[in-house]
Motif scaffolding. Structure first.
Motif, short mmCIF file in Angstrom:
data_model
loop_
_atom_site.label_atom_id
_atom_site.label_comp_id
_atom_site.label_asym_id
_atom_site.label_seq_id
_atom_site.Cartn_x
_atom_site.Cartn_y
_atom_site.Cartn_z
N GLY A 259 17.97 -4.93 11.11
CA GLY A 259 17.95 -5.90 10.03
C GLY A 259 19.15 -6.83 10.10
O GLY A 259 20.18 -6.51 10.67
N LYS A 260 19.00 -7.99 9.48
CA LYS A 260 20.05 -9.00 9.53
C LYS A 260 21.14 -8.76 8.48
O LYS A 260 22.22 -9.33 8.57
CB LYS A 260 19.45 -10.39 9.34
CG LYS A 260 18.56 -10.83 10.50
CD LYS A 260 18.11 -12.25 10.33
CE LYS A 260 17.20 -12.68 11.47
NZ LYS A 260 17.88 -12.59 12.76
N GLN A 261 20.86 -7.96 7.48
CA GLN A 261 21.86 -7.69 6.46
C GLN A 261 22.86 -6.66 6.98
O GLN A 261 22.50 -5.52 7.27
CB GLN A 261 21.21 -7.17 5.18
CG GLN A 261 22.20 -6.89 4.07
CD GLN A 261 21.54 -6.30 2.83
OE1 GLN A 261 20.33 -6.08 2.80
NE2 GLN A 261 22.32 -6.02 1.82
N VAL A 262 24.11 -7.05 7.13
CA VAL A 262 25.14 -6.14 7.62
C VAL A 262 25.62 -5.27 6.48
O VAL A 262 26.01 -5.76 5.41
CB VAL A 262 26.32 -6.93 8.22
CG1 VAL A 262 27.43 -5.99 8.67
CG2 VAL A 262 25.84 -7.78 9.39
N ARG A 263 25.58 -3.96 6.68
CA ARG A 263 26.00 -2.99 5.66
C ARG A 263 27.20 -2.22 6.20
O ARG A 263 27.10 -1.50 7.18
CB ARG A 263 24.84 -2.04 5.35
CG ARG A 263 23.69 -2.73 4.60
CD ARG A 263 22.35 -2.18 4.98
NE ARG A 263 21.95 -2.59 6.32
CZ ARG A 263 21.11 -1.90 7.08
NH1 ARG A 263 20.61 -0.76 6.65
NH2 ARG A 263 20.80 -2.34 8.28
N ILE A 264 28.34 -2.42 5.54
CA ILE A 264 29.61 -1.85 6.00
C ILE A 264 29.78 -0.43 5.46
O ILE A 264 29.61 -0.19 4.25
CB ILE A 264 30.79 -2.71 5.52
CG1 ILE A 264 30.64 -4.16 6.01
CG2 ILE A 264 32.12 -2.12 5.98
CD1 ILE A 264 30.78 -4.34 7.48
N ASN A 265 30.09 0.50 6.34
CA ASN A 265 30.46 1.85 5.89
C ASN A 265 31.92 1.82 5.43
O ASN A 265 32.77 1.23 6.10
CB ASN A 265 30.29 2.86 7.02
CG ASN A 265 28.85 3.01 7.45
OD1 ASN A 265 27.93 2.70 6.71
ND2 ASN A 265 28.65 3.46 8.68
N PRO A 266 32.24 2.43 4.28
CA PRO A 266 33.61 2.40 3.77
C PRO A 266 34.60 2.90 4.82
O PRO A 266 34.38 3.93 5.47
CB PRO A 266 33.56 3.33 2.55
CG PRO A 266 32.12 3.30 2.12
CD PRO A 266 31.33 3.17 3.38
N ALA A 267 35.72 2.18 4.97
CA ALA A 267 36.71 2.51 5.99
C ALA A 267 37.23 3.93 5.83
O ALA A 267 37.42 4.65 6.82
CB ALA A 267 37.85 1.50 5.95
N ASP A 268 37.47 4.36 4.60
CA ASP A 268 37.99 5.72 4.37
C ASP A 268 37.01 6.78 4.88
O ASP A 268 37.42 7.81 5.41
CB ASP A 268 38.29 5.95 2.89
CG ASP A 268 39.50 5.17 2.40
OD1 ASP A 268 40.41 4.93 3.23
OD2 ASP A 268 39.54 4.79 1.21
#
Length: 527
Positions: A259-268
């Protein structure tokens, strides 16, 4: 709940099975009472596949089988290994020496036999597993997913057992709904023999999901072969920092599947996951994102993650990733070096800005060069792999010369021994812009079978059309003869000897109106 889920990763190269690991972890966090088991056939000798699968099912008696199928199509050949699919194909199609052509034909037949044997074997393992599980639980269900299934889900509907749930893309929310007894009709999936895949289903957006750190204590408890990937210090263990890719590269399937929507995993959460692996002795990490920095708006997220890795005290690690080098900053370059990046891949495909634009890749090649200079200035002295796919749309001698000029500039920045040109010939994948282009130009028909390995299909799907196809075939065959152990650099050398090298400014410019194509007869002229 009385559900017992067995995840079976079908045989493939020894790559850490992050897909089934993340699925099992997600289910455990939501349904801790569900019993789960991971069985990775990638850790089992081929002669033991069936026997080992039977033994696992007999012991665990699952109510739900989840098969992960990573690889099907072999139309993504890469140079560098003698006897590879690309070499066999080019010997068969382009060699002038009849003995070499016969050798290519024999190699191609062996590859085709291995391909179809693997296809039938995996389908047989799926049927065998379901039948065995139903000896203990007559209502046992079957889900089949993974990268290969996500690409070829339409072709597999006639090959899998009736009732199979075919999962496209991410499977977490599908599993959630199945375990809750809810309808999963709105997920990217279909049921063989009961429903049909929706038109353009793979282009639907995945259900958003925020990922937390994988619980590796739990994963170790359900996976008897867990230590397999921890025995050798050279294994890179996958860690995902984000999902999705916003770009439209004409040949790429990642942006469609994820998918084109980038979903960031929390850095912590990412750092917490890495710490668990670090404490188990892992020092090499591969960030499995489609692109580690997919766009400039995600630079701050990448910087935050790298700073937190640095602050964690994990100073003796190395990591690698696919990176869009047009999205680097001096600060990010400094953090990359300090956190141990020792390898990265740039998929620019061409060193001609004009062709990069035509392939919808969104790269600014001038920016890439400047950012590479910043990375070198920050102290990066390790390997860079640059992916080139010659004979893309509107390729001609001028653009080949531009790619050579661009590559030589990268060598000047990093050092010739540090820049490895990886020569690809694009595999035409379903659901991509390139497929639509091939339909529009009558290169393939809409009823073609992308899973076919017949020669008349393979030559079209291994993207190397005329008038340049024979020329590149000849160049590649010469490179294999002269220096098979350094195929990519040899291809670049031969191309420069035959065609010359453009001025770098020509490579970085992108005229709106493409110049007329150079006649094929000029292809063998020295520069």
């Amino acid at each position: 709940m009385s559900e017992k889920i067995l995840y079976v990763r079908l045989p493939c190269n020894p790559i850490f099975p992050i897909g089934v690991v993340y699925l099992a972890d997600h289910v455990h966090k939501l349904f801790p009472e569900v019993k789960q088991r991971i069985f990775d056939l990638g850790t089992v000798p081929p002669l033991d596949f069936s026997r080992s699968l039977d033994a696992c099912i007999d012991e665990f008696q699952p109510t739900l089988l989840v098969f992960s199928w990573r690889d099907i199509q072999i139309y993504a050949p890469v140079g560098g290994r003698g006897g590879n699919p690309l070499q066999n194909a080019f010997e068969f199609y382009y060699a002038s020496n009849p003995f070499v052509k016969v050798r290519g034909a024999i190699g191609g037949l062996r590859l085709a036999a291995a391909y179809y044997n693997e296809l039938w074997r995996n389908l047989g393992l799926i049927r065998r597993g379901l039948k065995r599980a139903r000896n203990y639980n007559p209502e046992a269900r079957l889900i089949v997913g993974g990268g290969a299934v996500s690409v070829f889900y339409e072709q597999l509907k006639n090959k899998l057992p009736k009732g199979t749930i075919v999962s496209v893309g991410e499977g977490e929310t599908l599993l959630e709904k199945l375990l809750r007894g809810e309808s999963f009709a709105d997920e990217r999936c279909y049921v063989v023999g009961e429903t049909q895949p929706r038109d353009r289903m793979i282009h639907e957006n995945p259900t958003p999901l925020e990922k937390t750190a994988c619980n590796y204590d739990y994963i170790q408890s359900i996976w008897s072969a867990f230590d397999y990937y921890f025995q050798e210090s050279d294994f890179y263990i996958g860690v995902q920092t984000k999902r999705g890719c916003p770009h439209n590269c004409c040949y790429c399937i990642y942006t469609v599947v994820e998918g084109k929507q980038v979903r960031i995993n929390p850095a912590d959460e990412v750092v917490a996951e890495m710490r668990q692996l670090y404490d188990r002795g892992i020092r090499n990490f591969w960030f499995t994102d489609a692109q580690f920095i997919p766009a400039r708006k995600f630079i701050d997220d990448a910087a935050e993650l790298l700073q937190k890795i640095l602050d964690s005290g994990m100073r003796d690690i190395h990591w690698a990733a696919y990176i869009r080098a047009d999205n680097l900053t001096p600060e990010l370059c400094d953090l990359m070096v300090k956190t141990g990046m020792n390898y990265f891949e740039i998929g620019i495909t061409s060193g001609s800005q004009e062709l990069v634009r035509k392939m919808r890749m969104g790269y600014n090649l001038r920016t890439v060069l400047q950012n590479c200079r910043d990375l070198k200035a920050a102290g990066f002295n390790d390997l860079v792999s640059v992916n080139y796919s010659f004979n893309v749309i509107d390729e001609r001698p001028d653009t080949i010369r531009q790619t050579i000029a661009y590559h030589r500039e990268l060598e000047r920045i990093f050092g010739a021994d540090k820049v490895e040109p990886a020569i690809f010939f694009i595999g035409l994948q379903p659901h991509t812009h390139l497929e639509a282009y091939a339909f529009e130009h009558n290169i393939i028909q809409k009823d073609y079978d992308p899973m076919s390995l017949m020669p008349w299909t393979a030559k079209k799907l291994l993207w190397n059309p005329e008038p340049l196809g024979s020329f590149f075939g000849e160049v590649c065959l010469q490179a294999w003869r002269q220096n098979p152990d350094d195929f990519g650099r040899e291809v670049m050398k031969i191309l420069e000897e035959r065609l010359g090298c453009a001025d770098l400014e020509d490579a970085l410019a992108a005229p709106i109106a493409a110049p007329a194509k150079t006649p094929p007869k000029q292809l063998v002229t020295a520069g």
